[in-house]
Design an enzyme around this catalytic site. Structure first.
Site, PDB file in Angstrom:
ATOM      1  N   GLY A  11       1.830  -4.572   7.575  1.00 11.58           N
ATOM      2  CA  GLY A  11       1.284  -3.469   6.780  1.00 11.58           C
ATOM      3  C   GLY A  11       0.110  -3.944   5.943  1.00 11.58           C
ATOM      4  N   ALA A  22     -11.943 -15.190  -0.027  1.00 13.68           N
ATOM      5  CA  ALA A  22     -11.689 -16.471  -0.695  1.00 13.68           C
ATOM      6  C   ALA A  22     -11.409 -17.577   0.324  1.00 13.68           C
ATOM      7  CB  ALA A  22     -10.507 -16.319  -1.658  1.00 13.68           C
ATOM      8  N   ARG A  72       0.834  -4.764  14.496  1.00 14.01           N
ATOM      9  CA  ARG A  72       2.194  -5.272  14.713  1.00 14.01           C
ATOM     10  C   ARG A  72       2.233  -5.669  16.182  1.00 14.01           C
ATOM     11  NH1 ARG A  72       3.414  -1.507  10.285  1.00 14.01           N
ATOM     12  NH2 ARG A  72       4.274  -2.870   8.680  1.00 14.01           N
ATOM     13  N   CYS A  73       2.826  -6.790  16.487  1.00 15.38           N
ATOM     14  CA  CYS A  73       2.736  -7.333  17.846  1.00 15.38           C
ATOM     15  C   CYS A  73       4.107  -7.715  18.374  1.00 15.38           C
ATOM     16  CB  CYS A  73       1.795  -8.543  17.840  1.00 15.38           C
ATOM     17  SG  CYS A  73       1.659  -9.363  19.427  1.00 15.38           S
ATOM     18  N   ASP A 103       6.738 -10.096   4.852  1.00 15.15           N
ATOM     19  CA  ASP A 103       7.904 -10.837   5.333  1.00 15.15           C
ATOM     20  C   ASP A 103       7.863 -11.108   6.851  1.00 15.15           C
ATOM     21  OD1 ASP A 103      10.813 -11.662   4.752  1.00 15.15           O
ATOM     22  OD2 ASP A 103      11.008 -10.239   6.411  1.00 15.15           O
ATOM     23  N   THR A 125       1.303  -7.590   0.606  1.00 10.43           N
ATOM     24  CA  THR A 125       2.123  -6.390   0.842  1.00 10.43           C
ATOM     25  C   THR A 125       2.273  -5.638  -0.461  1.00 10.43           C
ATOM     26  OG1 THR A 125       4.359  -5.586   1.316  1.00 10.43           O
ATOM     27  CG2 THR A 125       4.201  -7.873   0.646  1.00 10.43           C
ATOM     28  N   ASP A 127       4.759  -3.905  -1.176  1.00  6.87           N
ATOM     29  CA  ASP A 127       6.190  -3.744  -1.463  1.00  6.87           C
ATOM     30  C   ASP A 127       6.740  -4.710  -2.516  1.00  6.87           C
ATOM     31  OD1 ASP A 127       6.108  -1.834   0.502  1.00  6.87           O
ATOM     32  OD2 ASP A 127       6.916  -3.126   2.071  1.00  6.87           O
ATOM     33  N   ASP A 129       8.261  -7.404  -1.992  1.00  6.19           N
ATOM     34  CA  ASP A 129       9.640  -7.676  -1.549  1.00  6.19           C
ATOM     35  C   ASP A 129       9.866  -9.126  -1.126  1.00  6.19           C
ATOM     36  OD1 ASP A 129       8.027  -7.544   0.684  1.00  6.19           O
ATOM     37  OD2 ASP A 129       9.379  -6.285   1.852  1.00  6.19           O
ATOM     38  N   ARG A 162       9.647  22.055 -14.471  1.00  5.23           N
ATOM     39  CA  ARG A 162      10.303  21.739 -13.205  1.00  5.23           C
ATOM     40  C   ARG A 162      10.851  20.320 -13.195  1.00  5.23           C
ATOM     41  NH1 ARG A 162       5.283  23.527  -9.715  1.00  5.23           N
ATOM     42  NH2 ARG A 162       5.878  25.653  -9.203  1.00  5.23           N
ATOM     43  N   ARG A 171       9.922   0.003   1.185  1.00 11.60           N
ATOM     44  CA  ARG A 171      10.988  -0.320   2.149  1.00 11.60           C
ATOM     45  C   ARG A 171      12.315  -0.514   1.416  1.00 11.60           C
ATOM     46  NH1 ARG A 171       8.274  -3.765   7.026  1.00 11.60           N
ATOM     47  NH2 ARG A 171       7.557  -5.208   5.478  1.00 11.60           N
ATOM     48  N   GLY A 185       6.926   6.636 -17.478  1.00 12.56           N
ATOM     49  CA  GLY A 185       7.884   7.327 -18.345  1.00 12.56           C
ATOM     50  C   GLY A 185       8.815   8.260 -17.583  1.00 12.56           C
ATOM     51  N   GLU A 187      12.153   9.945 -16.019  1.00 12.45           N
ATOM     52  CA  GLU A 187      13.496  10.188 -16.555  1.00 12.45           C
ATOM     53  C   GLU A 187      14.544   9.392 -15.789  1.00 12.45           C
ATOM     54  OE1 GLU A 187      11.213  12.665 -16.924  1.00 12.45           O
ATOM     55  OE2 GLU A 187      11.513  12.500 -19.091  1.00 12.45           O
ATOM     56  N   HIS A 249       0.932   7.159   2.442  1.00 10.17           N
ATOM     57  CA  HIS A 249      -0.036   6.080   2.659  1.00 10.17           C
ATOM     58  C   HIS A 249      -1.142   5.957   1.636  1.00 10.17           C
ATOM     59  CE1 HIS A 249       1.912   5.561   6.586  1.00 10.17           C
ATOM     60  NE2 HIS A 249       1.514   4.319   6.410  1.00 10.17           N
ATOM     61  N   GLN A 251      -0.682   5.058  -1.086  1.00  8.05           N
ATOM     62  CA  GLN A 251      -0.270   3.852  -1.824  1.00  8.05           C
ATOM     63  C   GLN A 251      -0.783   2.572  -1.180  1.00  8.05           C
ATOM     64  OE1 GLN A 251       4.201   4.448  -3.018  1.00  8.05           O
ATOM     65  NE2 GLN A 251       3.681   5.894  -1.406  1.00  8.05           N
TER      66      GLN A 251
HETATM   67  P1  ADP Z   1       4.957  -7.336   7.446  1.00  4.02           P
HETATM   68  O1  ADP Z   1       4.280  -8.640   7.647  1.00  4.02           O
HETATM   69  O2  ADP Z   1       4.136  -6.373   6.634  1.00  4.02           O
HETATM   70  O3  ADP Z   1       6.375  -7.490   6.953  1.00  4.02           O
HETATM   71  P2  ADP Z   1       6.001  -6.719  10.109  1.00  4.02           P
HETATM   72  O4  ADP Z   1       7.421  -6.907   9.705  1.00  4.02           O
HETATM   73  O5  ADP Z   1       5.664  -5.547  10.954  1.00  4.02           O
HETATM   74  O6  ADP Z   1       5.011  -6.605   8.873  1.00  4.02           O
HETATM   75  O7  ADP Z   1       5.532  -8.055  10.861  1.00  4.02           O
HETATM   76  C1  ADP Z   1       4.219  -8.185  11.381  1.00  4.02           C
HETATM   77  C2  ADP Z   1       4.237  -8.925  12.692  1.00  4.02           C
HETATM   78  O8  ADP Z   1       4.775 -10.253  12.496  1.00  4.02           O
HETATM   79  C3  ADP Z   1       5.124  -8.337  13.789  1.00  4.02           C
HETATM   80  O9  ADP Z   1       4.502  -7.327  14.511  1.00  4.02           O
HETATM   81  C4  ADP Z   1       5.379  -9.545  14.675  1.00  4.02           C
HETATM   82  O10 ADP Z   1       4.304  -9.781  15.537  1.00  4.02           O
HETATM   83  C5  ADP Z   1       5.450 -10.676  13.666  1.00  4.02           C
HETATM   84  N1  ADP Z   1       6.871 -10.958  13.355  1.00  4.02           N
HETATM   85  C6  ADP Z   1       7.721 -10.218  12.609  1.00  4.02           C
HETATM   86  N2  ADP Z   1       8.955 -10.766  12.564  1.00  4.02           N
HETATM   87  C7  ADP Z   1       8.899 -11.894  13.323  1.00  4.02           C
HETATM   88  C8  ADP Z   1       9.832 -12.921  13.670  1.00  4.02           C
HETATM   89  N3  ADP Z   1      11.102 -12.900  13.236  1.00  4.02           N
HETATM   90  N4  ADP Z   1       9.399 -13.934  14.469  1.00  4.02           N
HETATM   91  C9  ADP Z   1       8.127 -13.962  14.899  1.00  4.02           C
HETATM   92  N5  ADP Z   1       7.208 -13.033  14.598  1.00  4.02           N
HETATM   93  C10 ADP Z   1       7.556 -12.014  13.817  1.00  4.02           C
END
Ligand code: ADP
Length: 319
Positions: A11, A22, A72-73, A103, A125, A127, A129, A162, A171, A185, A187, A249, A251
């Site tokens: 993301g 940088a 994403r791959c 992550d 990210t 998030d 997280d 309202r 997530r 602020g 509630e 989105h 955000q």
């Molecule tokens: P983010 O990095 O925002 O958490 P994703 O969870 O979609 O986004 O991960 C991005 C890409 O990282 C995935 O499309 C995949 O190619 C690779 N990836 C995610 N998890 C794994 C994993 N456990 N092992 C190897 N590659 C991963």
């Protein structure tokens, strides 16, 4: 170390461009050749790689998104896909890789490290997280975007007396809801780490109304459930008109805040230094307010702890 590569993955987040800038400029300053990789791991596998110079990152520090694009791959999650990636890095003579992402992207970097690639991660990210770091690049900008929306919704919510339920991203992490709940602020803050009880929520709303509250702003983290569904439940129980707003989105976009630009710039520089120092398989973060780094295995094994103090404070301050 002579040549490094940089990619953004998963993301997108505001500040990724500042991090790329940088990495490129610090790398060149240290005499390295810097290669940009388009579309995350997908572009890596496909060899979408080009050399970057100082000018190639001109005029991007203030821009949201990522000039390197992100993806994403699926293929990269397979052994064959990762082997392809390692070969492509060899073909292009890339000895070190900077991965900017969340992550999932870090798990990818971890997998590459296990195959002998010198990889360093920068947390990008909204998030927030990732447990090992206090802040991720993009989080602060997302907070400000949500806060701006809350301010506007508060105006109309008060006028119509309202209840407004505002669904935010994150997530399974409630940080965006929690921090903007405090800053805006609200509630009530509803986050995955705590869940909620419908009856208790409705009681808080009804008691607030009796005390003279003009509006009720409820911050709902997406990991708990949908705002539309919650709004109809709350309206049924309280009898008070309830509207839901799903911020979505917006955000993820926008010009990064000063905080995110500085964070991304320092993290980008530190990532390059780590590669030069031969410290790979590491992730850059913030601990105790300072830029730090940690082993990627250790960082990914940590469980995100949410800020209980802030959560309790949000309840006290909303009363
Ligand atoms: P983010 O990095 O925002 O958490 P994703 O969870 O979609 O986004 O991960 C991005 C890409 O990282 C995935 O499309 C995949 O190619 C690779 N990836 C995610 N998890 C794994 C994993 N456990 N092992 C190897 N590659 C991963």
């Amino acid at each position: 170390m002579r040549t490094i590569g940089v990619l953004t993955s998963g993301g997108d987040a505001p500040g990724m461009n500042a991090a790329i800038r940088a990495v490129v400029r610090t790398g060149i300053d240290h005499g390295l050749k810097v290669m940009g990789i388009h579309r995350g791991y997908s572009g890596l596998i496909n060899g979408e790689i080009f050399e970057m110079d100082r000018r190639s990152v001109s005029d991007i520090i203030h821009k949201g998104g990522t000039i390197l694009k992100t993806a994403r791959c699926e293929e990269f999650t397979t052994d064959a896909g990762r082997e392809k990636a390692v070969n492509v890095l060899k073909v292009f003579g890339i000895d070190g890789l900077v991965v900017i992402g969340g992550d999932g992207s870090f798990r990818g970097a971890q997998a590459l490290s296990k195959l002998g690639v010198a990889a360093v991660g920068i947390p990008g990210t909204i998030d927030n997280d990732l447990a090992y770091t206090q802040y991720t690049v993009g989080f602060d900008t997302a907070l400000n975007t949500v806060l701006d929306a809350i301010n506007k919704i508060r105006d109309t919510s008060s006028s119509h007396e309202r209840i407004s339920i505002i669904e935010v991203m994150g997530r399974n992490c409630g940080d965006i809801a929690l921090y903007t709940g405090i800053a805006g602020g609200a509630e009530k803050v509803i986050i995955p780490e705590k869940g909620y009880d419908l009856n208790e929520l409705c009681r808080i709303i009804i008691e607030g109304k009796i005390r003279g509250k003009l509006h009720n702003l409820i911050l709902l983290a997406e990991g708990v459930g949908g705002a539309n569904e919650l709004a109809s439940k709350v309206e049924n129980v309280t009898g008070i008109e309830t509207r839901s707003t799903i911020l979505g989105h917006i955000q993820r976009g926008g010009s990064p805040s000063a905080f995110d630009r500085i964070l991304a710039s320092t993290m980008g520089a530190r990532a390059v230094e780590l590669l030069i120092e031969g410290k790979s398989s590491r992730v850059v973060g913030v601990q105790g307010g300072k830029i730090s780094d940690m082993d990627i295995d250790e960082a990914l094994s940590m469980k995100h702890e949410f800020n209980e103090y802030l959560y309790n404070l949000s309840r006290v301050l909303s009363y």
